[in-house]
Scaffold this motif. Structure first.
Motif, PDB file in Angstrom:
ATOM      1  N   LEU A 278      11.441  72.063 -37.920  1.00 32.06           N
ATOM      2  CA  LEU A 278      10.296  72.336 -38.782  1.00 32.06           C
ATOM      3  C   LEU A 278      10.188  71.238 -39.838  1.00 32.06           C
ATOM      4  O   LEU A 278      11.147  70.975 -40.579  1.00 32.06           O
ATOM      5  CB  LEU A 278      10.447  73.700 -39.454  1.00 32.06           C
ATOM      6  CG  LEU A 278      10.672  74.859 -38.480  1.00 32.06           C
ATOM      7  CD1 LEU A 278      10.923  76.151 -39.221  1.00 32.06           C
ATOM      8  CD2 LEU A 278       9.496  75.010 -37.537  1.00 32.06           C
ATOM      9  N   ARG A 279       9.006  70.613 -39.910  1.00 31.17           N
ATOM     10  CA  ARG A 279       8.791  69.478 -40.795  1.00 31.17           C
ATOM     11  C   ARG A 279       7.687  69.776 -41.806  1.00 31.17           C
ATOM     12  O   ARG A 279       6.839  70.648 -41.577  1.00 31.17           O
ATOM     13  CB  ARG A 279       8.433  68.228 -39.982  1.00 31.17           C
ATOM     14  CG  ARG A 279       9.495  67.851 -38.948  1.00 31.17           C
ATOM     15  CD  ARG A 279       9.069  66.648 -38.136  1.00 31.17           C
ATOM     16  NE  ARG A 279      10.068  66.307 -37.104  1.00 31.17           N
ATOM     17  CZ  ARG A 279      11.110  65.519 -37.322  1.00 31.17           C
ATOM     18  NH1 ARG A 279      11.289  64.970 -38.530  1.00 31.17           N
ATOM     19  NH2 ARG A 279      11.976  65.258 -36.352  1.00 31.17           N
ATOM     20  N   ALA A 280       7.714  69.035 -42.905  1.00 30.69           N
ATOM     21  CA  ALA A 280       6.679  69.195 -43.935  1.00 30.69           C
ATOM     22  C   ALA A 280       5.352  68.665 -43.409  1.00 30.69           C
ATOM     23  O   ALA A 280       5.283  67.538 -42.920  1.00 30.69           O
ATOM     24  CB  ALA A 280       7.084  68.459 -45.204  1.00 30.69           C
ATOM     25  N   PRO A 281       4.273  69.448 -43.517  1.00 30.79           N
ATOM     26  CA  PRO A 281       2.976  68.992 -43.001  1.00 30.79           C
ATOM     27  C   PRO A 281       2.277  67.993 -43.925  1.00 30.79           C
ATOM     28  O   PRO A 281       1.346  67.327 -43.505  1.00 30.79           O
ATOM     29  CB  PRO A 281       2.169  70.286 -42.888  1.00 30.79           C
ATOM     30  CG  PRO A 281       2.777  71.190 -43.921  1.00 30.79           C
ATOM     31  CD  PRO A 281       4.229  70.844 -43.985  1.00 30.79           C
ATOM     32  N   PHE A 282       2.725  67.913 -45.190  1.00 28.92           N
ATOM     33  CA  PHE A 282       2.114  66.980 -46.146  1.00 28.92           C
ATOM     34  C   PHE A 282       3.082  66.795 -47.317  1.00 28.92           C
ATOM     35  O   PHE A 282       4.085  67.512 -47.431  1.00 28.92           O
ATOM     36  CB  PHE A 282       0.760  67.508 -46.649  1.00 28.92           C
ATOM     37  CG  PHE A 282       0.784  68.950 -47.068  1.00 28.92           C
ATOM     38  CD1 PHE A 282       1.295  69.335 -48.306  1.00 28.92           C
ATOM     39  CD2 PHE A 282       0.313  69.941 -46.215  1.00 28.92           C
ATOM     40  CE1 PHE A 282       1.330  70.659 -48.683  1.00 28.92           C
ATOM     41  CE2 PHE A 282       0.344  71.277 -46.595  1.00 28.92           C
ATOM     42  CZ  PHE A 282       0.856  71.639 -47.828  1.00 28.92           C
ATOM     43  N   ASP A 283       2.781  65.818 -48.155  1.00 32.68           N
ATOM     44  CA  ASP A 283       3.582  65.616 -49.359  1.00 32.68           C
ATOM     45  C   ASP A 283       3.360  66.793 -50.310  1.00 32.68           C
ATOM     46  O   ASP A 283       2.209  67.205 -50.548  1.00 32.68           O
ATOM     47  CB  ASP A 283       3.177  64.315 -50.071  1.00 32.68           C
ATOM     48  CG  ASP A 283       3.458  63.087 -49.223  1.00 32.68           C
ATOM     49  OD1 ASP A 283       4.218  63.219 -48.246  1.00 32.68           O
ATOM     50  OD2 ASP A 283       2.918  62.012 -49.533  1.00 32.68           O
TER      51      ASP A 283
END
Length: 378
Positions: free
Chosen positions: A191-196
């Protein structure tokens, strides 16, 4: 000679009657004193005709500009709940906590997806096997087709070989599609960050079992915040885009200014309210989101008015009933109301500035009662 001894003569005592007489005189004098005192204290003037003590303040000349007040919410520019969408698995790691700053694509959590990874690998091997068979069939079909010109093979056999090659090719494409699906499942395990942005919530820890749609962490971007409010439909024209707005953010006790950025073209069917938003830059991330803000929008132009305390009037609809003091008497007067702000009434200028308005003791007054006024500062 007789032995009888004569008794001594009696002495008359005059002290007792004198003491009694003095006591009686004192009682009579005390009674008369109390009588005259009570008679002197009797008020021979009717209470209704005696002046009543009241507190008054002078009315103040000022100006009034109508305004609208709304309760709004400070929201983030974008917000996302990050969690698995395709796979159900145990959480392996959660790498962030609330308050952490993250970059787009940064790993936030991982799931234990060994079974999914094995299925993907098996599907990849199956695709390779099908591709090898299809390649062999295609080569065989080309060789058979070359024998057709010399009459060494029947056309039907050539068509059979070509159909077999096409069938394997279709199966290969189908397997590649399935392989892409299993790859999505494997990717869903990281699971990764979709935006800053920043981490707002962490809802699960390693060892927890999650299903598709579950939320593990919440990421938000508040470099720009949106102040959102739902206003009554009758104020649709008041909240037009670019309308200046005064904003008080309760969480940081800060006053800001802005303008309506966008306004929904349709009112809510259930609440009959119109949604509006105000964009505010928040590069320093000083404004927390999910908090309360108070909006104030001025309407129209300032008009002359007379200001009095709200406790000095009885309000009914758009009229205010007040007692004013003239020539030592209370006078009951009704004035139109222009507006009310924070316990202060703004009345029509027919109430002259400097007029003494009763604030305390007005509940005991009737029109025309004599009063003694104690003036306080407005």
């Amino acid at each position: 000679m007789s032995d009888v001894v004569d008794a001594p003569p009696r002495v008359r005592r005059f002290g007792v009657p004198i003491v009694v007489a003095l006591a009686v005189a004192v009682v009579i004098a005390t009674g008369m004193l109390l009588y005259f005192r009570a008679k002197h204290a009797v008020n021979h003037v009717a209470l209704a005709s005696s002046p009543k003590g009241v507190t008054v303040v002078p009315a103040v000349a000022t100006s009034y500009r109508p305004s609208r007040q709304y309760v709004a919410t400070v929201e983030s520019w974008v917000e996302a709940d990050v969690g698995p969408q395709l796979v159900a698995a145990y959480i392996d790691t959660v790498l962030v906590r609330p308050g952490a700053t993250v970059r787009r694509g940064q790993v936030l959590a991982t799931l234990d997806c060994r079974e999914s990874a094995a299925s993907h690998q098996a599907m990849a091997m199956q695709a390779q096997a099908i591709e090898a068979r299809q390649r062999a069939l295609a080569d065989e079909a080309r060789r058979v087709r070359s024998l057709l010109d010399g009459g060494f093979i029947a056309p039907n056999d050539v068509e059979q070989k070509h159909a077999g090659s096409e069938s394997e090719l279709a199966e290969l494409l189908s397997t590649h599609a399935k392989l892409a699906g299993t790859l999505l499942v494997v990717d869903d395990c990281v699971l990764r960050a979709p935006f800053d942005g920043e981490i707002a919530r962490r809802s699960a820890d390693p060892g927890s079992f999650v299903r598709p749609g579950a939320m593990i962490v919440t990421v938000l971007d508040r470099s720009t915040v949106r102040v959102t409010a739902d206003v009554p439909e009758v104020d649709f024209g008041v909240v037009a885009p670019k309308t200046p707005v005064k904003i008080h953010v309760s969480s940081v006790d800060e006053d800001l200014t802005g303008a309506i950025t966008r306004r929904a073209p349709k009112a809510s069917l259930s609440t009959r309210t119109v949604h509006v938003e105000i964009d505010l830059p928040n590069h320093g991330r000083d404004l927390p989101v999910g908090t309360t803000a108070d909006l104030s929008i001025d309407v129209g132009e300032p008009k002359p008015a007379t200001r009095i305390p709200g406790i000095a009037a009885t309000v009914e609809n758009d009229k205010a009933t007040v007692y004013v003091v003239e020539n030592g008497h209370a006078k009951k007067v009704v004035f139109p109301i222009q507006g009310e702000v924070a316990g202060t009434l703004y009345l029509d200028t027919s109430l002259a500035a400097g007029t003494l308005v009763v604030t305390e003791g007005r509940s005991l007054l009737a029109d025309g009662d004599p009063v003694t006024a104690k003036v306080e500062a407005p």
